[in-house]
Structures are given as structure tokens and as C-alpha cells.
Scaffold this active site. Structure first.
Site, mmCIF file in Angstrom:
data_model
loop_
_atom_site.group_PDB
_atom_site.id
_atom_site.type_symbol
_atom_site.label_atom_id
_atom_site.label_comp_id
_atom_site.label_asym_id
_atom_site.label_seq_id
_atom_site.Cartn_x
_atom_site.Cartn_y
_atom_site.Cartn_z
ATOM 1 N N VAL A 72 43.668 37.021 33.336
ATOM 2 C CA VAL A 72 44.278 35.787 33.850
ATOM 3 C C VAL A 72 43.200 34.804 34.313
ATOM 4 O O VAL A 72 43.498 33.779 34.898
ATOM 5 C CB VAL A 72 45.244 36.108 35.032
ATOM 6 C CG1 VAL A 72 46.383 36.998 34.579
ATOM 7 C CG2 VAL A 72 44.516 36.742 36.211
ATOM 8 N N ASP A 73 41.928 35.128 34.024
ATOM 9 C CA ASP A 73 40.813 34.386 34.638
ATOM 10 C C ASP A 73 40.445 33.069 33.962
ATOM 11 O O ASP A 73 39.632 32.307 34.481
ATOM 12 C CB ASP A 73 39.563 35.288 34.715
ATOM 13 C CG ASP A 73 39.182 35.914 33.367
ATOM 14 O OD1 ASP A 73 39.315 35.226 32.331
ATOM 15 O OD2 ASP A 73 38.738 37.079 33.351
ATOM 16 N N HIS A 94 49.490 38.270 30.480
ATOM 17 C CA HIS A 94 49.699 38.551 31.910
ATOM 18 C C HIS A 94 49.615 37.279 32.744
ATOM 19 O O HIS A 94 49.526 37.334 33.966
ATOM 20 C CB HIS A 94 48.689 39.590 32.407
ATOM 21 C CG HIS A 94 48.949 40.965 31.849
ATOM 22 N ND1 HIS A 94 48.092 42.024 32.014
ATOM 23 C CD2 HIS A 94 49.983 41.448 31.115
ATOM 24 C CE1 HIS A 94 48.594 43.106 31.410
ATOM 25 N NE2 HIS A 94 49.728 42.770 30.853
ATOM 26 N N CYS A 98 57.966 27.650 39.243
ATOM 27 C CA CYS A 98 58.951 27.648 40.331
ATOM 28 C C CYS A 98 59.295 29.090 40.727
ATOM 29 O O CYS A 98 59.588 29.917 39.858
ATOM 30 C CB CYS A 98 60.207 26.915 39.861
ATOM 31 S SG CYS A 98 61.497 26.910 41.114
ATOM 32 N N GLY A 144 37.400 46.212 26.094
ATOM 33 C CA GLY A 144 37.429 46.251 27.555
ATOM 34 C C GLY A 144 38.779 46.485 28.181
ATOM 35 O O GLY A 144 39.090 45.913 29.219
ATOM 36 N N SER A 180 41.769 49.535 29.367
ATOM 37 C CA SER A 180 41.946 50.963 29.643
ATOM 38 C C SER A 180 43.278 51.509 29.116
ATOM 39 O O SER A 180 43.606 52.658 29.371
ATOM 40 C CB SER A 180 41.867 51.198 31.148
ATOM 41 O OG SER A 180 42.940 50.532 31.783
HETATM 42 N N1 APR Z 1 32.375 46.210 28.251
HETATM 43 C C1 APR Z 1 33.412 46.871 27.672
HETATM 44 N N2 APR Z 1 34.314 47.581 28.373
HETATM 45 C C2 APR Z 1 34.164 47.626 29.705
HETATM 46 C C3 APR Z 1 33.103 46.976 30.380
HETATM 47 C C4 APR Z 1 32.177 46.241 29.596
HETATM 48 N N3 APR Z 1 31.159 45.604 30.132
HETATM 49 N N4 APR Z 1 33.245 47.201 31.729
HETATM 50 C C5 APR Z 1 34.335 47.952 31.863
HETATM 51 N N5 APR Z 1 34.902 48.218 30.664
HETATM 52 C C6 APR Z 1 36.141 48.942 30.360
HETATM 53 C C7 APR Z 1 36.434 50.121 31.246
HETATM 54 O O1 APR Z 1 35.838 51.301 30.709
HETATM 55 C C8 APR Z 1 37.965 50.163 31.191
HETATM 56 O O2 APR Z 1 38.413 50.928 30.083
HETATM 57 O O3 APR Z 1 37.179 48.031 30.591
HETATM 58 C C9 APR Z 1 38.353 48.715 30.967
HETATM 59 C C10 APR Z 1 38.924 48.027 32.184
HETATM 60 O O4 APR Z 1 40.122 48.641 32.515
HETATM 61 P P1 APR Z 1 41.186 47.969 33.519
HETATM 62 O O5 APR Z 1 40.499 47.497 34.753
HETATM 63 O O6 APR Z 1 42.311 48.919 33.640
HETATM 64 O O7 APR Z 1 41.585 46.644 32.702
HETATM 65 P P2 APR Z 1 42.800 46.319 31.732
HETATM 66 O O8 APR Z 1 42.958 47.352 30.676
HETATM 67 O O9 APR Z 1 42.585 44.911 31.328
HETATM 68 O O10 APR Z 1 44.047 46.424 32.652
HETATM 69 C C11 APR Z 1 44.155 45.543 33.736
HETATM 70 O O11 APR Z 1 46.364 45.806 34.402
HETATM 71 O O12 APR Z 1 46.121 45.626 36.597
HETATM 72 C C12 APR Z 1 46.828 45.145 35.515
HETATM 73 O O13 APR Z 1 47.757 43.105 34.886
HETATM 74 C C13 APR Z 1 46.582 43.685 35.368
HETATM 75 O O14 APR Z 1 45.748 42.633 33.366
HETATM 76 C C14 APR Z 1 45.499 43.605 34.339
HETATM 77 C C15 APR Z 1 45.511 44.946 33.703
#
Ligand code: APR
Length: 273
Positions: free
Chosen positions: A111-112, A129, A137, A213, A215
Site C-alpha cells: 500500500v506504500d 490491498h 467514506c 517478496g 510470504s
Molecule cells: N527480497 C525478496 N524477498 C524478501 C526481501 C527482499 N529483500 N525481504 C523479505 N523478503 C520476503 C520474506 O522472506 C517474506 O517471504 O518477503 C516476504 C514478506 O512477507 P510478508 O511480510 O508476509 O509480506 P506479504 O506477503 O506482502 O504479506 C503482507 O499481509 O499483512 C498483510 O495486507 C498486509 O499486504 C500485507 C500482507
């Protein structure tokens, strides 16, 4: 990397959409802390909240200004950050497809706003997201999204939302309180706000999905990859760690175990040659 590039080349030779699906890991190298990291904790009164508790409709109904304060702090962090090489590589890749209308799509959980600032066009960017720069609203009098007014300041950690900002964080149509345009944990994806059906259709028509990137803990990204894989698309996973997407990618395109800001520019450059 060579095997992944070769798999992508054969996928690209087929018909179909090319999807890049990004998660928090893509913005990690811009210094934006992930939701699940330690930095995400937030103290209100005597209690520490986890992001999953605050990013909810339930929390907003109970303590809207505290939830707004948290978002205005997070938004400040996002605005102070800059896009990294991963964001720029994705924008370059989109540009390379410009003669093949609508073939490229960027689906992001982030969302950044960093993809937008790196040049990815809004018309082909699906922010499933939401977007921390937008509000809507809180009583949904209309589906419109509005930019957060320029007079609303970024807040420091723990700083409350001031009276002037409260007066600006209202629906321009009905005057009720506005809310951040983000999908909360106790809410569901839909088409008008989060492009659910469009993104599913794009996934079903994909020849290649590059996940970076993420999870694999949220619902629609998982659906995108599974729908695409079931219809024969090649799946590639770019992540510093193994995750459920790497297992799916192992059946077709493979994984690149490197940071997004290193791997994506290399991949895009090789595929653009
Ligand atoms: N390059 C590639 N992958 C990376 C890096 C990097 N530099 N740094 C971290 N990661 C990987 C981690 O290994 C992990 O698998 O990015 C993933 C980040 O996982 P999350 O923080 O769970 O991110 P995401 O999958 O985007 O889920 C977050 O969930 O919390 C909700 O809505 C919120 O959009 C958000 C989403």
C-alpha cells in the site's frame, strides 16, 4: 538464474498475460518495515497492539482516531522512503510491453505507493490491498476514493491526530469520517475497491507469473498463483527465503533465492535482450 530465464522465455513465447505479483519484501530494501516485524507494534494507552489487531474494521469502529494515527505514521514512513531497483525494474518491464496492449499487469499487496513513484502506470497496477495515500467514506455513502488532503501531516510514533487534520479526514460527499483505503484483516476482497474479479481474470489468462517478496499468507495472491498455475502458466518465485510460492514455482519456472532489488533488474534485463 539461467534456468529461470529460459523458462520465462518459453512462457513469453506463448499467448497470455504477464503478471508480476509483489509483496512487502519488494519494499524491504526501501526501508519499509514489514507488517509482521517487531517495528510494527504500536502502543495505545497501557496496551501494545499487533498490526493485525489495528488493521481491522473492529479497531476502527472502537478507536478510529488511534487507527488513523497509526496509518498517518505508517504513511509518513512510506513517503519518506524511495523506490528501489526492484520497483524500477518492474516499471521498465511494463514499458517493454507497451506495444502489446494490456499484456502486462502488476498486482501488488503493498500500500506504500512506491510502484507508482517508480513509474508503474496506474492503469496496469492492481493495488489489491489498497493505497495508504487514499481515503474513502467510512459509511460507504459512495464508492469514490480520494487522495488524503495535503494538509494532513505525517505523524511521529505515538502522536495523536490533531483537530485540523480531523477536520480534513472527512468524506467530501457526506461529511462523515473518512477511513484509510486499505483492506483490513476482517474485511473481504471485492471488485469495486480491490479489483478482485479483474485480477482473477488476468491470472486465469496468464502465461507467466513472477512473484516477488511475498510470504503467501494472504488469500488473493495465493488464488492468483494457483489459478494461473492450473491454467498452465509458468510460475517464478523471487524471495530470500523458501515459502509456499516456491513450492508451486518448483513445478514450472523455479525460484531465485536472492533479494528482489538484486534479482528483478537482472531478470528483466536478460528477458528484455
Ligand atoms: N527480497 C525478496 N524477498 C524478501 C526481501 C527482499 N529483500 N525481504 C523479505 N523478503 C520476503 C520474506 O522472506 C517474506 O517471504 O518477503 C516476504 C514478506 O512477507 P510478508 O511480510 O508476509 O509480506 P506479504 O506477503 O506482502 O504479506 C503482507 O499481509 O499483512 C498483510 O495486507 C498486509 O499486504 C500485507 C500482507
Amino acid at each position: 538464474m539461467e534456468a529461470v530465464v529460459a523458462a520465462c522465455r518459453s512462457a513469453l513465447a506463448k499467448q497470455g498475460t504477464v503478471i508480476v505479483l509483489t509483496g512487502a519484501g519488494v519494499s524491504a530494501e526501501s526501508g519499509i518495515p514489514t507488517f509482521r516485524g517487531k517495528e510494527g507494534y504500536w502502543t495505545i494507552g497501557a496496551r501494545e497492539y499487533q498490526p493485525q489487531e489495528l488493521a481491522s474494521h473492529a479497531a476502527f469502529s472502537e478507536m478510529p482516531w488511534e487507527v488513523w494515527a497509526w496509518y498517518l505514521y505508517r504513511r509518513g514512513v512510506c513517503r519518506a522512503a524511495s523506490p528501489n531497483d526492484a520497483h524500477y525494474a518492474i516499471a521498465r518491464w511494463d514499458d517493454a510491453f507497451k506495444s502489446q496492449n494490456d499484456r502486462f499487469a502488476l498486482v501488488t499487496q503493498n500500500v506504500d505507493g512506491l510502484h507508482r513513484r517508480a513509474g508503474s502506470p496506474p492503469s496496469r497496477t492492481y493495488a489489491i490491498h489498497g493505497d495508504v495515500d487514499l481515503m474513502r467514506c467510512s459509511v460507504e455513502c459512495v464508492a469514490n476514493l480520494w487522495p488524503i488532503p495535503p494538509g494532513v501531516p505525517a505523524l511521529a510514533k505515538g502522536e495523536p491526530v490533531g483537530e485540523a487534520a480531523r477536520g480534513l479526514l472527512v468524506c467530501p460527499r457526506c461529511g462523515e469520517m473518512a477511513r484509510p483505503h486499505v483492506l483490513w484483516f476482517d474485511e473481504a476482497y471485492d471488485e469495486p475497491r480491490y479489483r478482485l474479479d479483474t485480477v482473477r481474470d488476468l491470472a486465469a489468462a496468464a502465461c507467466l507469473v513472477v512473484v516477488a517478496g511475498s510470504s503467501a499468507q494472504t488469500n488473493l495472491p495465493w488464488q492468483v498463483v494457483m489459478l494461473a498455475a492450473r491454467n498452465g502458466a509458468t510460475i517464478v518465485d523471487v524471495n530470500i527465503e523458501d515459502n509456499p510460492f516456491s513450492e508451486v514455482a518448483a513445478q514450472s519456472g523455479g525460484a531465485i533465492r536472492d533479494s528482489a532489488a538484486t534479482a528483478l533488474p537482472l531478470l528483466v534485463d536478460q528477458l528484455s535482450r
